[in-house]
Design a protein around this motif. Structure first.
Motif, PDB file in Angstrom:
ATOM      1  N   VAL A 197      -6.955   1.697  -3.929  1.00 22.18           N
ATOM      2  CA  VAL A 197      -5.593   2.183  -4.140  1.00 22.18           C
ATOM      3  C   VAL A 197      -5.389   2.583  -5.589  1.00 22.18           C
ATOM      4  O   VAL A 197      -6.054   2.080  -6.490  1.00 22.18           O
ATOM      5  CB  VAL A 197      -4.539   1.116  -3.763  1.00 22.18           C
ATOM      6  N   ASN A 198      -4.465   3.527  -5.791  1.00 17.24           N
ATOM      7  CA  ASN A 198      -4.035   3.919  -7.122  1.00 17.24           C
ATOM      8  C   ASN A 198      -2.828   3.070  -7.480  1.00 17.24           C
ATOM      9  O   ASN A 198      -1.806   3.103  -6.790  1.00 17.24           O
ATOM     10  CB  ASN A 198      -3.661   5.410  -7.135  1.00 17.24           C
ATOM     11  N   TRP A 199      -2.928   2.322  -8.554  1.00 16.49           N
ATOM     12  CA  TRP A 199      -1.874   1.396  -8.929  1.00 16.49           C
ATOM     13  C   TRP A 199      -0.523   2.094  -9.059  1.00 16.49           C
ATOM     14  O   TRP A 199       0.510   1.583  -8.621  1.00 16.49           O
ATOM     15  CB  TRP A 199      -2.245   0.714 -10.242  1.00 16.49           C
ATOM     16  N   CYS A 211       1.405   2.502  -5.691  1.00 20.63           N
ATOM     17  CA  CYS A 211       1.784   1.354  -4.860  1.00 20.63           C
ATOM     18  C   CYS A 211       3.292   1.132  -4.887  1.00 20.63           C
ATOM     19  O   CYS A 211       4.001   1.644  -5.744  1.00 20.63           O
ATOM     20  CB  CYS A 211       1.040   0.103  -5.332  1.00 20.63           C
ATOM     21  N   ALA A 268      -4.992  -9.315  -6.090  1.00 21.97           N
ATOM     22  CA  ALA A 268      -5.216  -8.793  -4.745  1.00 21.97           C
ATOM     23  C   ALA A 268      -4.943  -9.874  -3.712  1.00 21.97           C
ATOM     24  O   ALA A 268      -5.091 -11.070  -3.986  1.00 21.97           O
ATOM     25  CB  ALA A 268      -6.650  -8.284  -4.606  1.00 21.97           C
ATOM     26  N   THR A 302       5.358   1.168  -9.379  1.00 22.39           N
ATOM     27  CA  THR A 302       4.588   0.144 -10.092  1.00 22.39           C
ATOM     28  C   THR A 302       4.170   0.618 -11.482  1.00 22.39           C
ATOM     29  O   THR A 302       4.906   0.448 -12.436  1.00 22.39           O
ATOM     30  CB  THR A 302       3.350  -0.264  -9.284  1.00 22.39           C
ATOM     31  N   PHE A 311      -1.841  -8.266 -11.823  1.00 26.39           N
ATOM     32  CA  PHE A 311      -1.854  -7.948 -10.398  1.00 26.39           C
ATOM     33  C   PHE A 311      -2.991  -8.721  -9.739  1.00 26.39           C
ATOM     34  O   PHE A 311      -4.134  -8.686 -10.193  1.00 26.39           O
ATOM     35  CB  PHE A 311      -2.064  -6.449 -10.179  1.00 26.39           C
ATOM     36  N   CYS A 340      -7.723  -3.066  -7.753  1.00 30.71           N
ATOM     37  CA  CYS A 340      -7.309  -1.746  -7.256  1.00 30.71           C
ATOM     38  C   CYS A 340      -8.510  -0.934  -6.794  1.00 30.71           C
ATOM     39  O   CYS A 340      -8.460  -0.257  -5.759  1.00 30.71           O
ATOM     40  CB  CYS A 340      -6.550  -0.993  -8.338  1.00 30.71           C
ATOM     41  N   LYS A 341      -9.593  -1.006  -7.548  1.00 30.12           N
ATOM     42  CA  LYS A 341     -10.805  -0.273  -7.174  1.00 30.12           C
ATOM     43  C   LYS A 341     -11.358  -0.795  -5.858  1.00 30.12           C
ATOM     44  O   LYS A 341     -11.743  -0.024  -4.973  1.00 30.12           O
ATOM     45  CB  LYS A 341     -11.845  -0.393  -8.283  1.00 30.12           C
ATOM     46  N   HIS A 385       0.839  -1.196   0.000  1.00 30.36           N
ATOM     47  CA  HIS A 385       0.000   0.000   0.000  1.00 30.36           C
ATOM     48  C   HIS A 385       0.879   1.253   0.000  1.00 30.36           C
ATOM     49  O   HIS A 385       1.933   1.276   0.628  1.00 30.36           O
ATOM     50  CB  HIS A 385      -0.896  -0.019   1.245  1.00 30.36           C
ATOM     51  N   ASP A 394      -6.120  -6.925 -11.270  1.00 30.51           N
ATOM     52  CA  ASP A 394      -5.923  -5.711 -12.052  1.00 30.51           C
ATOM     53  C   ASP A 394      -6.789  -4.527 -11.597  1.00 30.51           C
ATOM     54  O   ASP A 394      -6.868  -4.240 -10.419  1.00 30.51           O
ATOM     55  CB  ASP A 394      -6.113  -6.023 -13.534  1.00 30.51           C
ATOM     56  N   LYS A 395      -7.437  -3.836 -12.528  1.00 29.07           N
ATOM     57  CA  LYS A 395      -8.167  -2.610 -12.195  1.00 29.07           C
ATOM     58  C   LYS A 395      -9.290  -2.858 -11.190  1.00 29.07           C
ATOM     59  O   LYS A 395      -9.533  -2.038 -10.313  1.00 29.07           O
ATOM     60  CB  LYS A 395      -8.742  -1.983 -13.467  1.00 29.07           C
TER      61      LYS A 395
END
Length: 270
Positions: free
Chosen positions: A99-101, A104, A69, A244, A67, A94-95, A41, A90-91
């Motif tokens: 977090v904003n990829w 990270c 989680a 990242t 990616f 992150c959502k 994070h 992936d997206k």
């Protein structure tokens, strides 16, 4: 991997499979690749997931990394099985994680710097909660030989202040006219009082001083360029060390440039 705590070294290199089950094939799975890096994070002491390196297509064309989680997979028969849910990768991941990829962080390999500017070495391994991702501790590496002789210093989460930008090592590959993004893990000055464990130096008597000097030279070779701003500890902590998304776009491999120097530093005296 059923235990509560797990380390980055236990995850990296593990084979990963994608859940392709259906009513007709309830146990179907497809090989996805291997765990390449653990991702943390940008403003908390917490692992949020890992990056999977997919095998090249026809041994020629590089496939995009995936990616996953930390809560986006299960362990089935000793294998990492990625869930089919959109928030697992992936997206979508992150959502769901909030977090904003691009913000990270990859902790392993980052310099470890004290609030007073002391460079202790590099992050070698991180222990965290398998389910929540909360960091339990990190180990400082000074190279394989130095570790064997002097032991390894383990820093508890309570002494880890966070991330610091502007010092340490370059985290991204820059283009012409661009300044590199620097980053390091900032720790409390009480780390200096911690004793290393597992080394041979404690039994070496007079040789201890010689070994310590050798280790100091190892650390000096990767010592961050610490400015006076480093000592103003709390101000720039936890703003994130970008390592990242932006870097993937600019480099052929995640953390490629820095990892070369990191690996070189670790094995220079092997």
């Amino acid at each position: 991997m059923a235990q509560k705590l797990i380390t980055t070294s236990e995850l990296v290199g593990k084979r990963v499979f994608a859940d392709k089950s259906s009513p007709k094939k309830p146990d179907a799975a497809k090989k996805l690749g291997k765990v390449r890096h653990c991702v943390f994070h940008p403003s908390q002491r917490r692992c949020v997931g890992f990056i999977v390196k997919r095998p090249d297509l026809l041994w020629m064309f590089r496939r995009r990394d995936v990616f996953v989680a930390l809560n986006g997979y299960d362990v089935v028969d000793g294998r990492i099985l990625v869930k089919r849910a959109p928030e697992a990768t992936d997206k979508g991941a992150c959502k769901a994680l909030g977090v904003n990829w691009d913000d990270c962080v990859l902790w392993v390999g980052l310099p470890v710097v004290g609030e007073d500017g002391t460079a202790y070495g590099l992050v070698g391994d991180v222990t965290f909660d398998r389910h929540s991702g909360e960091v339990e501790s990190l180990q400082i590496t000074q190279g394989a030989t130095a570790n064997a002789l002097l032991g390894v210093k383990e820093i508890p989460a309570s002494m880890i202040r966070g991330f610091k930008r502007g010092i340490g090592s370059a985290l991204n590959v820059t283009g012409e006219g661009e300044e590199p993004v620097l980053g390091a893990i900032l720790v409390g000055d009480e780390v200096a009082e911690l004793s290393a464990e597992g080394g041979l130096a404690a039994k070496a008597g007079e040789a201890t001083a010689v070994v310590a000097e050798r280790a100091r030279e190892t650390v000096e070779s990767v010592k961050p360029a610490v400015s006076s701003a480093t000592k103003a500890a709390g101000k720039a902590v936890n703003k994130g060390a970008y390592a990242t998304g932006r870097q993937i776009k600019r480099a052929s491999g995640m953390f490629a440039a820095f990892k070369e120097e990191y690996d070189k530093a670790r094995h220079e005296d092997d």
